[in-house]
Design a protein around this motif. Structure first.
Motif, PDB file in Angstrom:
ATOM      1  N   GLN A  40       0.820  -1.223   0.000  1.00  0.00           N
ATOM      2  CA  GLN A  40       0.000   0.000   0.000  1.00  0.00           C
ATOM      3  C   GLN A  40       0.851   1.269   0.000  1.00  0.00           C
ATOM      4  OE1 GLN A  40      -2.650   0.104   3.344  1.00  0.00           O
ATOM      5  NE2 GLN A  40      -4.040  -1.419   2.481  1.00  0.00           N
ATOM      6  N   GLY A  41       2.139   1.119  -0.149  1.00  0.00           N
ATOM      7  CA  GLY A  41       3.000   2.305  -0.112  1.00  0.00           C
ATOM      8  C   GLY A  41       3.132   2.920   1.265  1.00  0.00           C
ATOM      9  N   VAL A  42       2.920   2.113   2.313  1.00  0.00           N
ATOM     10  CA  VAL A  42       3.012   2.682   3.664  1.00  0.00           C
ATOM     11  C   VAL A  42       4.178   2.148   4.495  1.00  0.00           C
ATOM     12  CG1 VAL A  42       0.589   3.348   3.887  1.00  0.00           C
ATOM     13  CG2 VAL A  42       1.275   1.030   4.518  1.00  0.00           C
ATOM     14  N   CYS A  43       5.027   1.289   3.913  1.00  0.00           N
ATOM     15  CA  CYS A  43       6.153   0.792   4.719  1.00  0.00           C
ATOM     16  C   CYS A  43       7.516   1.065   4.102  1.00  0.00           C
ATOM     17  CB  CYS A  43       6.002  -0.696   5.029  1.00  0.00           C
ATOM     18  SG  CYS A  43       6.550  -1.815   3.722  1.00  0.00           S
ATOM     19  N   GLY A  44       7.592   1.223   2.790  1.00  0.00           N
ATOM     20  CA  GLY A  44       8.858   1.592   2.163  1.00  0.00           C
ATOM     21  C   GLY A  44       9.808   0.451   1.862  1.00  0.00           C
ATOM     22  N   ALA A  45       9.436  -0.779   2.192  1.00  0.00           N
ATOM     23  CA  ALA A  45      10.357  -1.901   1.979  1.00  0.00           C
ATOM     24  C   ALA A  45      10.651  -2.127   0.495  1.00  0.00           C
ATOM     25  CB  ALA A  45       9.787  -3.179   2.597  1.00  0.00           C
ATOM     26  N   CYS A  46       9.748  -1.675  -0.371  1.00  0.00           N
ATOM     27  CA  CYS A  46       9.872  -1.962  -1.812  1.00  0.00           C
ATOM     28  C   CYS A  46      10.470  -0.782  -2.582  1.00  0.00           C
ATOM     29  CB  CYS A  46       8.502  -2.287  -2.381  1.00  0.00           C
ATOM     30  SG  CYS A  46       7.394  -0.864  -2.388  1.00  0.00           S
ATOM     31  N   THR A  47      11.107   0.156  -1.875  1.00  0.00           N
ATOM     32  CA  THR A  47      11.579   1.379  -2.524  1.00  0.00           C
ATOM     33  C   THR A  47      12.640   1.106  -3.599  1.00  0.00           C
ATOM     34  OG1 THR A  47      11.107   2.589  -0.507  1.00  0.00           O
ATOM     35  CG2 THR A  47      12.596   3.658  -2.086  1.00  0.00           C
ATOM     36  N   ILE A  48      12.418   1.683  -4.768  1.00  0.00           N
ATOM     37  CA  ILE A  48      13.389   1.637  -5.865  1.00  0.00           C
ATOM     38  C   ILE A  48      13.557   3.066  -6.380  1.00  0.00           C
ATOM     39  CG2 ILE A  48      12.777  -0.727  -6.523  1.00  0.00           C
ATOM     40  CD1 ILE A  48      11.186   0.562  -8.919  1.00  0.00           C
ATOM     41  N   HIS A  49      14.390   3.259  -7.380  1.00  0.00           N
ATOM     42  CA  HIS A  49      14.527   4.579  -8.000  1.00  0.00           C
ATOM     43  C   HIS A  49      13.856   4.571  -9.380  1.00  0.00           C
ATOM     44  CE1 HIS A  49      18.415   5.583  -5.562  1.00  0.00           C
ATOM     45  NE2 HIS A  49      17.343   5.432  -4.801  1.00  0.00           N
ATOM     46  N   LEU A  50      13.054   5.588  -9.635  1.00  0.00           N
ATOM     47  CA  LEU A  50      12.480   5.813 -10.968  1.00  0.00           C
ATOM     48  C   LEU A  50      13.125   7.094 -11.470  1.00  0.00           C
ATOM     49  CD1 LEU A  50      10.300   5.039 -13.119  1.00  0.00           C
ATOM     50  CD2 LEU A  50       8.713   6.505 -11.858  1.00  0.00           C
ATOM     51  N   ASP A  51      13.928   6.956 -12.509  1.00  0.00           N
ATOM     52  CA  ASP A  51      14.748   8.080 -12.989  1.00  0.00           C
ATOM     53  C   ASP A  51      15.477   8.762 -11.824  1.00  0.00           C
ATOM     54  OD1 ASP A  51      14.207   7.621 -15.629  1.00  0.00           O
ATOM     55  OD2 ASP A  51      12.575   9.088 -15.754  1.00  0.00           O
ATOM     56  N   GLY A  52      16.035   7.939 -10.961  1.00  0.00           N
ATOM     57  CA  GLY A  52      16.896   8.449  -9.895  1.00  0.00           C
ATOM     58  C   GLY A  52      16.193   8.885  -8.626  1.00  0.00           C
ATOM     59  N   VAL A  53      14.856   8.848  -8.632  1.00  0.00           N
ATOM     60  CA  VAL A  53      14.113   9.327  -7.458  1.00  0.00           C
ATOM     61  C   VAL A  53      13.399   8.154  -6.782  1.00  0.00           C
ATOM     62  CG1 VAL A  53      12.244  10.852  -6.683  1.00  0.00           C
ATOM     63  CG2 VAL A  53      13.804  11.593  -8.512  1.00  0.00           C
ATOM     64  N   ALA A  54      13.445   8.138  -5.458  1.00  0.00           N
ATOM     65  CA  ALA A  54      12.830   7.031  -4.717  1.00  0.00           C
ATOM     66  C   ALA A  54      11.326   6.986  -4.926  1.00  0.00           C
ATOM     67  CB  ALA A  54      13.139   7.180  -3.227  1.00  0.00           C
ATOM     68  N   VAL A  55      10.835   5.795  -5.276  1.00  0.00           N
ATOM     69  CA  VAL A  55       9.383   5.570  -5.369  1.00  0.00           C
ATOM     70  C   VAL A  55       9.081   4.208  -4.730  1.00  0.00           C
ATOM     71  CG1 VAL A  55       9.038   6.906  -7.504  1.00  0.00           C
ATOM     72  CG2 VAL A  55       9.560   4.437  -7.649  1.00  0.00           C
ATOM     73  N   ARG A  56       7.807   4.021  -4.410  1.00  0.00           N
ATOM     74  CA  ARG A  56       7.381   2.723  -3.896  1.00  0.00           C
ATOM     75  C   ARG A  56       7.024   1.836  -5.088  1.00  0.00           C
ATOM     76  NH1 ARG A  56       9.743   4.781  -0.014  1.00  0.00           N
ATOM     77  NH2 ARG A  56       8.576   5.869   1.606  1.00  0.00           N
ATOM     78  N   SER A  57       7.732   0.736  -5.223  1.00  0.00           N
ATOM     79  CA  SER A  57       7.486  -0.101  -6.395  1.00  0.00           C
ATOM     80  C   SER A  57       6.155  -0.845  -6.297  1.00  0.00           C
ATOM     81  CB  SER A  57       8.637  -1.085  -6.623  1.00  0.00           C
ATOM     82  OG  SER A  57       8.721  -2.015  -5.572  1.00  0.00           O
ATOM     83  N   ILE A 111      20.413  11.572  -0.764  1.00  0.00           N
ATOM     84  CA  ILE A 111      21.769  12.100  -0.883  1.00  0.00           C
ATOM     85  C   ILE A 111      22.064  12.602  -2.289  1.00  0.00           C
ATOM     86  CG2 ILE A 111      24.187  11.359  -0.814  1.00  0.00           C
ATOM     87  CD1 ILE A 111      23.377   9.754   1.683  1.00  0.00           C
ATOM     88  N   ALA A 112      21.418  11.963  -3.279  1.00  0.00           N
ATOM     89  CA  ALA A 112      21.631  12.406  -4.661  1.00  0.00           C
ATOM     90  C   ALA A 112      21.132  13.826  -4.871  1.00  0.00           C
ATOM     91  CB  ALA A 112      20.920  11.444  -5.620  1.00  0.00           C
ATOM     92  N   LYS A 113      20.090  14.206  -4.126  1.00  0.00           N
ATOM     93  CA  LYS A 113      19.572  15.556  -4.338  1.00  0.00           C
ATOM     94  C   LYS A 113      20.058  16.538  -3.285  1.00  0.00           C
ATOM     95  CE  LYS A 113      15.182  14.567  -1.992  1.00  0.00           C
ATOM     96  NZ  LYS A 113      13.867  13.987  -2.106  1.00  0.00           N
TER      97      LYS A 113
END
Lengths: 150, 789
Positions: A40-57, A111-113
């Protein structure tokens, strides 16, 4: 059909474009470093980068990533030597480790930003990434350490 | 009390500088001469084997666990050395974040003088007759296995020395294992420079008989290379940070299918009817199966039953389940409503219950009291909610079943899976992956039986059964809900003359036996009958409360509500009497003594965390010491700005003494924050201080979760919460920002005790007491809520 660059490699994906990237990555691409924790996008365990920015996969579909580039924990650094990964090891952050890929991807995105985040900026950025073992003190310290060395 | 030889060695050395002790221990003229001649540095010299003392085992509850120690002390079972010197050590306990997969093998490696960088850890499958008990809970891995692990390592070291002796044709006393080699000593026990690597000795060493237990010699603490140092990183650290670590859902088998299940929302519910037509139209869904549940009481860890949806991906299976239309017969537990149940428990707590401990005459003390205090503390159910939801991969091939799971109890799971499949246990293998957290939920293997049954329905096809977060939240074995009532009597000198504790909570035993509504000795032993206060009249009573959901254990179990009640009440009493809470707590603990369970009216079947009381007694001096250490480190008594306060709580659990001081700061909007917490602990002999600190840091965060945020409630028999959106845990926006951990150096004769659990319970009462100090408001219900009004 969608075309997504996954960890630097262009892939043509025939699956339903409504499929969350989480399940594409884990069940089809065999990239199991990205974890399912809530869906549900509420825990962050699945975080990846989409064009360099963190998103919930778990909330980002194949369709939403069409023509874009995604990075998973496996592709963050070819040798596993990203400053965030190094800082995580230096401070022995993980306990069970399950949420840590997501934490690391979130921290790397920060850190990238912003290579000198304040204490509060670290808290704000990392607050969507839950850790049931309670490694927050070390996560916070490791983000700071990684930023210093970035 | 029997003492292990290494503890006795420490006893002799207590208060003696290490270098002197070494000389005394060695006490050989020629060595002193050699030292003088060579200018040999004392700190790197190799002590004489004679300085080591033989094994003197002490009793623990480890032997009494199912399958006891198995062959845990046999190096042939636990250690392999390749010809090139690579050492493999088997880890038989489950890794769920405590670091045990690193710390226990480290004990073997240290004792056998292995070079840690050349040690590889292999996770053992579920095989208790071989490895000994594998049920990784109860904070007992180190407590129960340090002895056999040291035996195993010492035996291996002595076998390697004997193999070298044979090779050189010298006495084994002139062969000394050191840093992955055996070095040859001369007549004056000085290194000759000749040495043989472990790889070269491996074959001959492994062919030797294992030395008899009484001939084993242990290293002295000053010889430790890994234990007590906290310098070695956890073995999975690199894999975790690079996404390569394998948890339950990361297992991949050729041709593997993915499944999820729909389970009854109310315990005991059965399918009345279902329609899977739409499910079968979902792309990727391959089949739908009805799985029978275990409906007879006690259910133990039997599966709940329901509908399994099998698909080509987890996502397709989830969509297929969403499309199911199921009508449930909810059964008798549909009457379970949390609000009404609390009311009922509260009424029960107001009446006399079954007397479990009776010392003196509480009623007379209460009657004669100058003043009294009565307070009631509530706690909602909790769910373990490990970040990794339950998951299991199963396949059946050529008459053999194989399972992979993040499971705390692989052997118990193997036994029950074999029964459920109608197979012999020898034909079932259970592999243990890393656990993405456990906290007690993964001690229960219902999810593994489900996976095995689904694979069986598929003719043995490999299948990964994934529990969603919602499943994990709604179909758990919950931490019990409870009402704890404390009554205290104070005499005219302001001393506590009477203490009564009533506990009303559905029991774990309801999962394993017909429910009587009363708790059992293990629950009574967790901060109920063993409250270590020096009070003349104490009574502990248990009121009846029936279970309407599956009750299980959650990190620290009954200690959480009990300590919250007792330590909150102590602080309330201190306030009522105008006393400092920390001084009052110390006064209640009273004189330095070892509690005498009989004299204090403890029940005859008093449960001491599974250990013999003689080996692991309750010592008040140790408890008071951690209180003082934590208070001092936290600056107890210091003047704080308005809206800030300190609170303290302490207990002894799993043999370990813990005190926590929480510093709270209430924000303008009422948000309860914790800028600082200090925990002092005395766990006796310790091995890995770095992982002890991480466990305590984490306990503060988990404590913050159940103190402020987390609760499970029932409506019409079903759990009201579903995911982290409504079962909330402490996020980084509000966590204990600085957690200092002080590990008390062990005294001689103190055995290794628990770490995983004892750090958790003191946090919530310490925080409640801090909130009171900051605001004057007393919060008696867990969770307390993020804001204080």
């Amino acid at each position: 059909m969608a075309t997504i660059t996954v960890n630097g490699e262009s892939r043509t994906i025939e699956s339903d474009p409504g499929t969350p990237l989480l399940w594409y990555l884990r069940d089809e691409a065999g990239l199991t470093g990205t974890k399912y924790g809530c869906g549900q996008g509420v825990c962050g365990a699945c975080t990846i980068h989409l064009d360099g920015v963190a998103v919930r996969s778990c909330m980002t579909t194949i369709g939403m990533a069409d023509g874009k580039s995604i990075t998973t924990i496996e592709g963050l650094n070819p040798d596993g030597e990203h400053p965030v990964q190094k800082a995580w090891r230096e401070l022995s952050v993980p306990q069970c480790g399950f949420c840590q890929a997501g934490q690391i991807m979130q921290a790397a995105s920060l850190i990238a930003k912003n290579n000198a985040p304040s204490d509060q900026e670290i808290v704000d950025e990392m607050s969507g990434n839950l850790c049931r073992c309670g490694c927050y003190q070390r996560i916070h310290a490791a983000v700071r350490l990684a930023a210093g060395g970035a | 009390m029997t003492m292990l030889h290494y503890l006795e060695q420490e006893a002799r050395k207590a208060g003696t500088p290490v270098t002197r002790a070494v000389i005394e221990n060695v006490s050989r003229r020629q060595i002193l001469g050699a030292l003088a001649a060579s200018g040999f540095v004392l700190s790197v010299r190799i002590p004489d084997a004679a300085a080591r003392e033989p094994l003197k085992p002490y009793p623990t509850g480890g032997e009494g666990m199912p399958h006891g120690y198995g062959k845990a002390s046999d190096p042939h079972v636990y250690v392999a050395i390749d010809g090139d010197g690579a050492v493999t050590i088997f880890a038989h306990r489950a890794e769920m974040g405590t670091g045990v997969r690193t710390s226990l093998p480290m004990v073997i490696a240290d004792e056998m003088e292995a070079d840690w960088s050349r040690v590889k850890i292999v996770q053992a499958p579920g095989d208790e007759p071989l490895y000994g008990n594998q049920d990784t809970d109860g904070s007992r891995s180190m407590r129960h296995f340090i002895l056999p692990m040291r035996e195993c390592g010492a035996a291996m070291r002595q076998m390697l020395e004997q193999a070298a002796a044979a090779k050189w044709g010298v006495d084994a006393a002139l062969c000394r294992a050191k840093a992955h080699h055996v070095v040859k000593l001369d007549g004056s026990k000085k290194e000759t420079g000749e040495k043989i690597g472990y790889g070269e000795l491996a074959e001959a060493a492994m062919a030797l008989p294992v030395p008899a237990r009484e001939t084993l010699l242990f290293k002295t603490p000053d010889e430790f290379t890994l234990m007590r140092k906290g310098e070695a990183k956890i073995v999975d650290l690199r894999d975790i940070t690079t996404g390569k670590a394998i948890y339950g859902a990361d297992v991949r088998l050729p041709g593997m299918k993915f499944a999820v299940m729909a389970r009854p929302p109310v315990l005991g519910g059965k399918i009345k009817s279902y329609d899977a037509a739409e499910t079968k139209n979902v792309p990727g869904v391959e089949s739908v199966h009805e799985i029978a549940g275990v409906y007879d009481v006690p259910r133990k860890f039997g599966q709940l039953g329901g509908i399994a949806v099998v698909a080509s991906s987890t996502y397709a299976a989830i969509l297929g389940r969403d499309a199911l239309a199921i009508e449930w017969d909810h059964g008798a537990n549909a009457s379970y409503n949390s609000d009404a149940f609390f009311k009922q428990m509260s009424e029960t707590a107001a009446k006399p219950g079954k007397v479990i401990r009776n010392q003196g005459d509480f009623d007379a003390a209460f009657e004669k009291a100058k003043s009294t205090l009565t307070a009631e503390y509530h706690m909602q159910h909790l769910v373990q909610a490990p970040m990794e939801p339950l998951v299991c991969v199963a396949r059946i091939q050529d008459g053999k079943a194989e399972l992979w799971a993040p499971v705390q109890s692989p052997y118990g799971a193997r036994e029950d899976v074999a029964k459920a499949l109608g197979m012999k246990i020898e034909d079932v293998t259970v592999h243990v992956t890393l656990l993405g957290g456990g906290f007690g939920r993964k001690s229960k293997w219902d999810f593994m039986i489900e996976a095995a049954l689904i694979s069986q329905k598929l003719g043995g096809t490999p299948v990964l059964l994934q529990w969603t977060r919602e499943d994990d939240t709604r179909n758990a074995f919950y931490h019990t809900v409870s009402v704890e009532r404390i009554d205290m009597a104070f005499d005219d000198k302001g001393k506590v003359s009477g203490f009564r504790h009533r506990t009303v909570a559905p029991s774990i035993v309801s999962t394993f036996a017909p429910d009587s509504g009363y708790q059992f000795p293990i629950e009574y032993g967790m901060g109920f009958v063993n409250t270590p206060f020096e009070v003349p009249n104490v009574r502990c009573e248990n009121g009846q409360a029936m279970a309407h959901t599956r009750i299980g254990w959650y990190r620290s179990v009954s200690n959480i509500p009990r300590l919250f009640a007792v330590q909150s009440a102590v602080c309330e009493a201190a306030h009522q009497l105008g006393r400092d809470p920390k001084d009052f707590l110390l006064e209640l603990i009273g004189s330095d003594r070892t509690l005498d369970p009989k004299a204090l009216g403890f029940p005859d079947d008093f449960w001491n965390y599974g250990d013999p009381y003689e080996t692991f007694p309750i010592e008040t001096a140790r408890l008071k010491h951690v209180v003082n250490v934590a208070a001092e480190k936290a600056g107890w008594g210091k003047k704080l700005p308005k809206g800030q306060g300190l609170g303290i709580a302490a207990h002894r659990a799993w043999g370990t003494y813990v005190a926590t001081v929480v510093h709270t700061e209430i924000r303008d909007d009422g948000t309860i924050t914790v800028p600082h917490a200090v925990t002092a602990l005395d766990c006796g002999f310790y091995v890995n201080p770095e992982r002890i600190r991480s466990q305590i840091e984490g306990a503060a965060v988990m404590g913050m979760s159940h103190a402020l945020y987390s609760g499970i409630t029932f409506k019409d028999g079903a759990v009201e919460q579903s995911n982290f959106s409504d079962f909330t845990i402490a996020p980084m926006s509000n966590f204990p920002r600085q957690v200092d951990v002080v590990i008390v150096e062990p005294k001689p004769g103190q055995h290794a005790c628990g770490i995983g659990e004892p750090g958790l319970p003191p946090f919530a009462p310490a925080l409640a007491n801090a909130v009171f100090a900051a605001t004057g408001k007393r919060l008696r219900n867990l969770p307390m809520g993020e804001k204080v009004a």
